[in-house]
Design an enzyme around this catalytic site. Structure first.
Site, mmCIF file in Angstrom:
data_model
loop_
_atom_site.group_PDB
_atom_site.id
_atom_site.type_symbol
_atom_site.label_atom_id
_atom_site.label_comp_id
_atom_site.label_asym_id
_atom_site.label_seq_id
_atom_site.Cartn_x
_atom_site.Cartn_y
_atom_site.Cartn_z
ATOM 1 N N HIS A 91 -5.456 -9.150 -1.310
ATOM 2 C CA HIS A 91 -5.386 -9.553 0.094
ATOM 3 C C HIS A 91 -6.485 -10.562 0.387
ATOM 4 O O HIS A 91 -7.540 -10.543 -0.249
ATOM 5 C CB HIS A 91 -5.598 -8.349 1.017
ATOM 6 C CG HIS A 91 -4.692 -7.202 0.729
ATOM 7 N ND1 HIS A 91 -4.915 -6.331 -0.314
ATOM 8 C CD2 HIS A 91 -3.569 -6.773 1.340
ATOM 9 C CE1 HIS A 91 -3.959 -5.417 -0.339
ATOM 10 N NE2 HIS A 91 -3.126 -5.668 0.657
ATOM 11 N N ALA A 114 2.912 -2.267 4.015
ATOM 12 C CA ALA A 114 2.759 -1.244 5.043
ATOM 13 C C ALA A 114 2.311 -1.977 6.304
ATOM 14 O O ALA A 114 1.518 -2.920 6.226
ATOM 15 C CB ALA A 114 1.712 -0.231 4.620
ATOM 16 N N MET A 151 -1.706 -6.948 7.054
ATOM 17 C CA MET A 151 -2.787 -7.769 6.478
ATOM 18 C C MET A 151 -2.360 -8.504 5.209
ATOM 19 O O MET A 151 -3.204 -8.903 4.414
ATOM 20 C CB MET A 151 -3.991 -6.873 6.175
ATOM 21 C CG MET A 151 -4.515 -6.122 7.384
ATOM 22 S SD MET A 151 -5.868 -5.018 6.935
ATOM 23 C CE MET A 151 -6.028 -4.042 8.440
ATOM 24 N N SER A 152 -1.066 -8.688 5.014
ATOM 25 C CA SER A 152 -0.607 -9.316 3.758
ATOM 26 C C SER A 152 0.648 -10.147 4.004
ATOM 27 O O SER A 152 0.903 -10.584 5.123
ATOM 28 C CB SER A 152 -0.310 -8.222 2.725
ATOM 29 O OG SER A 152 0.816 -7.463 3.102
ATOM 30 N N SER A 198 0.827 -1.217 0.000
ATOM 31 C CA SER A 198 0.000 0.000 0.000
ATOM 32 C C SER A 198 0.856 1.259 0.000
ATOM 33 O O SER A 198 1.702 1.436 0.879
ATOM 34 C CB SER A 198 -0.864 0.056 1.263
ATOM 35 O OG SER A 198 -1.835 -0.931 1.244
ATOM 36 N N TYR A 204 -8.566 -10.421 2.691
ATOM 37 C CA TYR A 204 -9.796 -9.751 3.129
ATOM 38 C C TYR A 204 -10.666 -9.272 1.971
ATOM 39 O O TYR A 204 -11.810 -8.893 2.179
ATOM 40 C CB TYR A 204 -9.481 -8.581 4.085
ATOM 41 C CG TYR A 204 -8.648 -7.466 3.505
ATOM 42 C CD1 TYR A 204 -9.158 -6.567 2.566
ATOM 43 C CD2 TYR A 204 -7.332 -7.272 3.915
ATOM 44 C CE1 TYR A 204 -8.395 -5.547 2.041
ATOM 45 C CE2 TYR A 204 -6.550 -6.249 3.396
ATOM 46 C CZ TYR A 204 -7.092 -5.401 2.458
ATOM 47 O OH TYR A 204 -6.331 -4.383 1.938
ATOM 48 N N GLU A 205 -10.118 -9.269 0.744
ATOM 49 C CA GLU A 205 -10.937 -8.787 -0.373
ATOM 50 C C GLU A 205 -12.023 -9.783 -0.765
ATOM 51 O O GLU A 205 -13.179 -9.426 -0.923
ATOM 52 C CB GLU A 205 -10.050 -8.456 -1.572
ATOM 53 C CG GLU A 205 -9.202 -7.220 -1.322
ATOM 54 C CD GLU A 205 -8.202 -6.973 -2.431
ATOM 55 O OE1 GLU A 205 -8.633 -6.687 -3.550
ATOM 56 O OE2 GLU A 205 -6.984 -7.078 -2.172
ATOM 57 N N HIS A 212 -3.017 0.738 -4.389
ATOM 58 C CA HIS A 212 -2.332 -0.333 -5.134
ATOM 59 C C HIS A 212 -2.599 -0.136 -6.624
ATOM 60 O O HIS A 212 -3.730 0.113 -7.014
ATOM 61 C CB HIS A 212 -2.871 -1.708 -4.733
ATOM 62 C CG HIS A 212 -2.427 -2.161 -3.380
ATOM 63 N ND1 HIS A 212 -1.449 -3.110 -3.203
ATOM 64 C CD2 HIS A 212 -2.819 -1.792 -2.147
ATOM 65 C CE1 HIS A 212 -1.269 -3.310 -1.910
ATOM 66 N NE2 HIS A 212 -2.089 -2.525 -1.241
ATOM 67 N N ASN A 229 2.353 3.337 11.134
ATOM 68 C CA ASN A 229 1.661 3.774 12.357
ATOM 69 C C ASN A 229 2.084 2.883 13.519
ATOM 70 O O ASN A 229 2.574 1.782 13.304
ATOM 71 C CB ASN A 229 0.137 3.675 12.172
ATOM 72 C CG ASN A 229 -0.306 2.276 11.786
ATOM 73 O OD1 ASN A 229 -0.201 1.889 10.608
ATOM 74 N ND2 ASN A 229 -0.774 1.514 12.752
ATOM 75 N N HIS A 269 -6.924 3.665 6.822
ATOM 76 C CA HIS A 269 -6.248 3.344 5.554
ATOM 77 C C HIS A 269 -5.693 4.615 4.906
ATOM 78 O O HIS A 269 -4.622 4.591 4.300
ATOM 79 C CB HIS A 269 -7.213 2.611 4.612
ATOM 80 C CG HIS A 269 -6.554 2.087 3.370
ATOM 81 N ND1 HIS A 269 -5.455 1.235 3.400
ATOM 82 C CD2 HIS A 269 -6.800 2.304 2.055
ATOM 83 C CE1 HIS A 269 -5.073 0.953 2.161
ATOM 84 N NE2 HIS A 269 -5.872 1.588 1.325
HETATM 85 N N1 HPA Z 1 -2.517 -3.095 11.327
HETATM 86 C C1 HPA Z 1 -2.682 -3.895 10.249
HETATM 87 N N2 HPA Z 1 -2.293 -3.562 9.037
HETATM 88 C C2 HPA Z 1 -1.692 -2.369 8.879
HETATM 89 C C3 HPA Z 1 -1.481 -1.489 9.946
HETATM 90 C C4 HPA Z 1 -1.924 -1.874 11.240
HETATM 91 O O1 HPA Z 1 -1.778 -1.154 12.246
HETATM 92 N N3 HPA Z 1 -0.864 -0.393 9.436
HETATM 93 C C5 HPA Z 1 -0.705 -0.610 8.104
HETATM 94 N N4 HPA Z 1 -1.196 -1.812 7.762
#
Ligand code: HPA
Length: 276
Positions: free
Chosen positions: A84, A114, A209-210, A32, A86-87, A62, A233, A245
């Site tokens: 991903h 990310a 998440m990937s 991302s 989750y999609e 993306h 973050n 996001h």
């Molecule tokens: N959690 C999950 N996926 C992420 C995060 C997070 O804090 N930051 C960027 N992708």
């Protein structure tokens, strides 16, 4: 040959017809907000829409295209976006693209993502090289694979030689690249603070998440693999900053510039070593 492998060979032929027949040395999957590197490749862009079975354009941040060409003298295939879990609930969504990568001749893969940080030593804007991972999702991209090849050893999944080369490249670029453990959380909701405390207790340094399903698939396919997180973050409950996001996409370019320098240096060194 399995149907999967046949489809991958046909798609590889499509890619070669458009981007040239020279074998690809390395694949790169961009996470991302990390897409800018694809634009630095001297090569041909192929929309995923032209490659049946490749991901749709499902997630903002993306780019749904494959770029095949040369970067720092190395023939690369850059996946501008990934699908991903989750999609669509498919843990093996990246299987076909990675099979195509293999069919193009590649034997190594670098994944980027990310991620949220679980340690104050890795603040937003910093990078983390994955030394290992925790599959916190309970999912697996090889569920349903009928052959014994599904029993993939994951003891040294994150390739020691690629990691060492990436660390050398980072040092040469004066970029800090600590190693740490990444936990895969399915998403798409972010984690709760209690989940983050649990994941931290289990030994994770970052969460995202990937990547984990792709590492498993890479080892299944015989690709040497390494992965780098761009920390966007602090994970849930670890800072007052709101997680979103949009925030991920806004923060990713901070680390992405450093990551691009490392990857370019890594490729240049690979080329010099004659392995490219
Ligand atoms: N959690 C999950 N996926 C992420 C995060 C997070 O804090 N930051 C960027 N992708």
């Amino acid at each position: 040959m399995s149907r999967n492998a046949e489809t991958a060979r046909a798609l590889a032929e499509t890619v070669r017809a458009r981007a040239g027949a020279a074998p690809v040395a390395l694949g790169l999957v961009l996470g991302s907000g990390l897409g800018s590197l694809a634009g630095e490749v001297d090569g041909v862009r192929i929309p995923y829409a032209d490659l049946p079975g490749f991901p749709g354009s499902g997630v903002s941040g993306h780019a749904a295209e494959l770029t095949v060409g040369t970067l720092e003298g190395v023939r690369v295939a850059v996946f501008g976006g990934r699908e991903h879990y989750y999609e669509h609930g498919r843990a093996d969504a990246m299987r076909l693209p990675l099979e195509v990568l293999r069919a193009l001749g590649a034997d190594r893969l670098i994944l980027t993502n990310a991620a949220g940080s679980l340690t104050p030593f890795n603040p937003p804007g910093s990078l983390m090289l994955l030394s290992d991972h925790i599959n916190f999702s309970g999912l697996n991209p090889l569920i349903g694979e009928p052959t014994d090849a599904r029993f993939v050893p994951m003891t040294a999944a994150h390739d020691a030689a690629i990691r060492a080369a990436l660390r050398r490249a980072a040092a040469a670029e004066d970029v800090t690249l600590p190693e740490g453990v990444y936990a895969w959380y399915s998403g798409p909701s972010f984690e709760t603070p209690a989940e983050i405390r649990a994941i931290r207790t289990l030994g994770a340094d970052a969460v995202g998440m990937s990547t984990v399903p792709e590492v498993i698939l890479a080892r299944f396919l015989g690709l040497d693999v390494a992965a780098v997180s761009v920390i966007t973050n602090m994970a849930a409950g670890m800072s007052d900053e709101a997680i979103s996001h949009d925030h991920t996409k806004a923060m990713a370019p901070l680390g992405a510039a450093k990551l691009a320098r490392i990857l370019r240096r890594y490729l240049r060194d690979l080329n010099t070593a004659g392995a490219g």
